[in-house]
Design an enzyme around this catalytic site. Structure first.
Site, short mmCIF file in Angstrom:
data_model
loop_
_atom_site.label_atom_id
_atom_site.label_comp_id
_atom_site.label_asym_id
_atom_site.label_seq_id
_atom_site.Cartn_x
_atom_site.Cartn_y
_atom_site.Cartn_z
N TYR A 68 0.86 -1.19 0.00
CA TYR A 68 0.00 0.00 0.00
C TYR A 68 0.89 1.24 0.00
CZ TYR A 68 -4.29 2.61 1.38
OH TYR A 68 -5.38 3.46 1.43
N CYS A 69 0.69 2.12 -0.97
CA CYS A 69 1.37 3.42 -1.03
C CYS A 69 2.89 3.23 -1.02
CB CYS A 69 0.88 4.31 0.10
SG CYS A 69 1.43 6.04 0.00
N VAL A 70 3.60 3.84 -0.09
CA VAL A 70 5.06 3.77 -0.06
C VAL A 70 5.54 2.34 0.14
CG1 VAL A 70 5.15 4.30 2.41
CG2 VAL A 70 7.14 4.71 1.00
N PHE A 109 -1.72 -1.26 -3.94
CA PHE A 109 -2.75 -0.29 -3.59
C PHE A 109 -2.17 1.11 -3.75
CE2 PHE A 109 -5.12 -3.14 -0.26
CZ PHE A 109 -5.54 -3.98 -1.27
N GLY A 122 4.08 -0.15 -1.19
CA GLY A 122 3.94 -0.73 -2.52
C GLY A 122 5.13 -0.38 -3.39
#
Length: 612
Positions: free
Chosen positions: A345-347, A374, A349
């Site tokens: 998710y985000c960073v 994500f 990811g």
């Protein structure tokens, strides 16, 4: 000390209405006594606060930053670097603005004062001007229309800047937007009719309560969005049953208890961003992605990152990549399986992409069966408004504020994210909390948003410089992690990329670029809403929508042009994709139950790291 004590003088005040402010009624002696008490109480609160602040010496770094504002050389440099404007465009805009203003005032002088049917130009979408008086009262309607006209002119003016690069121009417009939002008449006591009305109704108690809210926020260095006492980890948020089964100096690994007799043989590990707490994916029973995934028969593990402290001053990106690999190996060994599914998710990811590339370079790619991203970015060429905060001056500022402790206080990041949506996340709450003196509502999402985490300063600076500023991750071999050069083109792991259509943190067109840099099977899916609501959208809510396109497309625009829209949550679609990667199921027993395998339970979920 509470804003409501000591008690107001026991006087029976007559009912007051807006006419008192319109000069139609003179204040009584009792009114004057009461408002004198209100002003005196406010002054007392301010003096007590100033005395408390004076007893705390500012750090050297803060003192240096403040001193800089009084340095003539600093302001001379700012003036030297001021942008230039295109004279022709500037003249045309000034002429148009002059004509607009002339027409506006001519109308007023002719008696064409806005009445019941008049509305500010943007009143249909601008919640700041929804109070009835902005439309029905001539003075307030005129004020709103005048503000709108000037605000639009100032924003157009920034577009005429000449001789600067696009980033500098975008920074100027972003700054002007924040100035314009801060200057709205709705943000001030005597130019907001709703605040005036509330002040009269409560006899000024709203202003005292609001002042107490403001001073409390100043003391803690953070704007409060929700009732700080409404939620407790493990009690009414982050309540999905599980155990911490593994722990390092950087993270805890949570294994959730199975909710079905059979589970997918291939387990799932979620890597949440360490710039926020993991429980955004486990807010409550109705919104929890964690609970839903477990109920679908997934053996689920969650990484809970430690909020940085002084012991983590030397932590860099390599350490987070190594931690992801450690979690992957830990789960494989615990459950005796060859591979795992992963979510980044985000960073996290972005980091997962680097992890996959490193595993591929080391011929260990088969440890990961699939990867879901994500709202994650790997190519930062068009990374949105966050790039406006990334330059050499900002990197120096990080050094200044984190020099002594070795980590960046999470409140700085929280303030940055709030500024990206200043009208909604700053000024809306200034009005509600400080001017109207409203009680804080219990809102789990905003509680999570305010639950900040600290960041290791070495990692943070390198991340901003190497990825956001220099975009090295998509340059083969430009980044080396743990001695291994990174090349995203070597990733052949099946991936599903999820983006939010209205994401202002990781814009959809930036997230899309993962598709351009990895090999192997890959699928893109666009969700309605943004960075959080686009992800946390349970099927039972029946909200938003998502888009899919089975065709191979070369751009987000082409994807959207041929995409099929589906109502509701994308979670079931993702589950179908996941099951196709590894459909085999096994009994939910033995090591599938937290603490029953070779890893004894350390403590109950959500663990202590998330509480630090």
């Amino acid at each position: 000390m509470s804003a409501s004590s000591p008690e107001a003088p026991g006087i029976d005040f007559p009912d007051m209405d807006m006419s008192a402010f319109a000069g139609e009624a003179m204040p009584t002696l009792e009114d004057m006594q009461h408002w004198t008490w209100v002003m005196g109480r406010a002054q007392q609160m301010m003096m007590e606060h100033m005395a408390e602040m004076a007893s705390k010496q500012p750090s050297q770094s803060v003192a240096s930053s403040v001193a800089q504002l009084w340095d003539p050389a600093y302001w001379q440099e700012q003036m030297t670097n001021m942008p230039k404007f295109d004279p022709t465009q500037l003249f045309e805009m000034q002429s148009q603005f002059w004509q607009q203003g002339l027409n506006f005032w001519q109308g007023l002088l002719a008696g064409e004062v806005p009445g019941d049917d008049a509305k500010p130009a943007n009143s249909k979408v601008d919640r700041r001007f929804q109070a009835e008086e902005w439309n029905s009262h001539p003075a307030f309607s005129t004020l709103a229309q005048g503000y709108t006209m000037v605000a639009e002119h100032l924003l157009r003016l920034t577009d005429t800047v000449d001789g600067v690069d696009p980033k500098a121009k975008a920074q100027l417009r972003f700054a002007m937007q924040n100035i314009v939002d801060a200057s709205a008449p709705s943000n001030f006591v005597f130019t907001n009719p709703a605040v005036i009305r509330k002040t009269i109704e409560t006899k000024g108690q709203n202003l005292l309560t609001g002042l107490e809210h403001m001073l409390t926020d100043i003391r803690k260095g953070q704007l409060t969005h929700t009732d700080p006492n409404a939620f407790e980890l493990g009690r009414n948020i982050a309540v999905t049953p599980g155990k911490v089964v593994h722990e390092t100096a950087l993270y805890q690994l949570i294994q959730y208890s199975p909710a079905t007799d059979k589970v997918l043989q291939t387990p799932m590990i979620i890597f949440p961003p360490w710039i926020n707490r993991f429980y955004i994916l486990d807010l409550n029973e109705k919104k929890s992605f964690v609970k839903w995934a477990v109920e679908q028969g997934i053996t689920l593990f969650m990484v809970s990152w430690k909020s940085a402290d002084s012991s983590m001053r030397d932590i860099i990106w390599d350490d987070y990549v190594r931690s992801q690999i450690d979690a992957i190996d830990t789960v494989r060994e615990l459950l005796d399986v060859p591979d795992v599914h992963t979510i980044g998710y985000c960073v996290a990811g972005t980091t997962l992409a680097a992890t996959l590339a490193m595993l591929a370079a080391r011929d260990q790619a088969d440890k990961v069966k699939s990867a879901t991203f994500f709202t994650a970015q790997v190519d930062f060429a068009h990374a949105g408004d966050l790039k406006l905060f990334i330059d050499d001056q900002q990197l120096k500022l990080i050094d200044t504020v984190a020099a002594d402790c070795g980590y960046l206080d999470g409140r700085y990041m929280a303030a940055t994210f709030n500024m990206l949506r200043g009208r909604d996340l700053i000024w809306n709450y200034v009005v509600n909390n400080y001017l109207l003196g409203e009680d804080y509502p219990p809102f789990d999402l905003l509680h999570w948003n305010g639950d900040t985490t600290n960041l290791p300063v070495k990692w943070h600076k390198a991340y901003l410089a190497d990825l956001y500023r220099d975009n090295k991750l998509v340059q083969p071999g430009a980044i080396t992690i743990d001695g291994t050069p990174i090349d995203l083109r070597k990733i052949t792991t099946p991936v599903l990329v999820q983006a939010g259509k209205e994401d202002h943190i990781a814009p959809a067109d930036s997230v899309w670029k993962i598709m351009d840099h990895v090999a192997g099977d890959r699928e893109f899916m666009l969700a309605g809403s943004g960075h959080i609501a686009g992800v946390v959208n349970p099927p039972a809510a029946k909200k938003y929508q998502y888009w899919t396109n089975p065709e191979e497309t070369g751009s987000l625009e082409a994807f959207i042009a041929g995409a099929e829209e589906h109502p509701g949550s994308w979670w079931p679609y993702w589950l179908q994709w996941l099951e196709k990667q590894a459909p085999k199921k096994v009994a939910a027993k033995g090591a599938r139950i937290p603490g029953k395998g070779d890893k004894p339970a350390i403590e109950d979920a959500p663990g202590r790291y998330v509480k630090q």
